[in-house]
Design a protein around this motif. Structure first.
Motif: not given
Length: 123
Positions: A110-122
């Protein structure tokens, strides 16, 4: 250059659903393979799903049947619909774009990446 911005993460309970979005800007992503990766606490980043430029898809075994990747080329956006979420799905989710390959599954492809988003599952 492609800029990728993820959104849609949050805190949910086991069994819930979330839809992540990845908005692309800059050069067109039409025809590019778009993938989702995730990195859980204390773990290495791992492949989740990929959608080819033509719309075909490939999933990691751990999410097959629960997650669906899709794309809307008119909106330059890729989605990850996540159903039946489990605590082990807790991670930061990253969107990525690859200029070569149909179903790239390694980060190095992969050449390009985003900064990410957090997913938390309780539980």
């Amino acid at each position: 250059q492609v800029q990728l911005v993820e959104s849609g993460g949050g805190l949910v309970q086991a069994g819930d659903s979330l839809r992540l979005s990845c908005a692309a800007s800059g050069r067109t992503v039409i025809g590019l393979a778009m993938g989702w990766f995730r990195q859980g606490p204390g773990k290495e980043r791992e492949f989740v799903a990929v959608i080819s430029g033509g719309g075909s898809t490939y999933y990691a075994d751990s999410v097959k049947g629960r997650f669906t990747i899709s794309r809307d080329n008119a909106k330059a956006t890729v989605y990850l619909q996540m159903n039946s979420l489990k605590p082990e799905d807790t991670a930061k989710y990253y969107c990525a774009a690859a200029t070569r390959g149909t179903w790239p599954r390694r980060q190095a492809e992969y050449d390009y990446w985003g900064q990410g988003t957090q997913v938390t599952v309780s539980s």
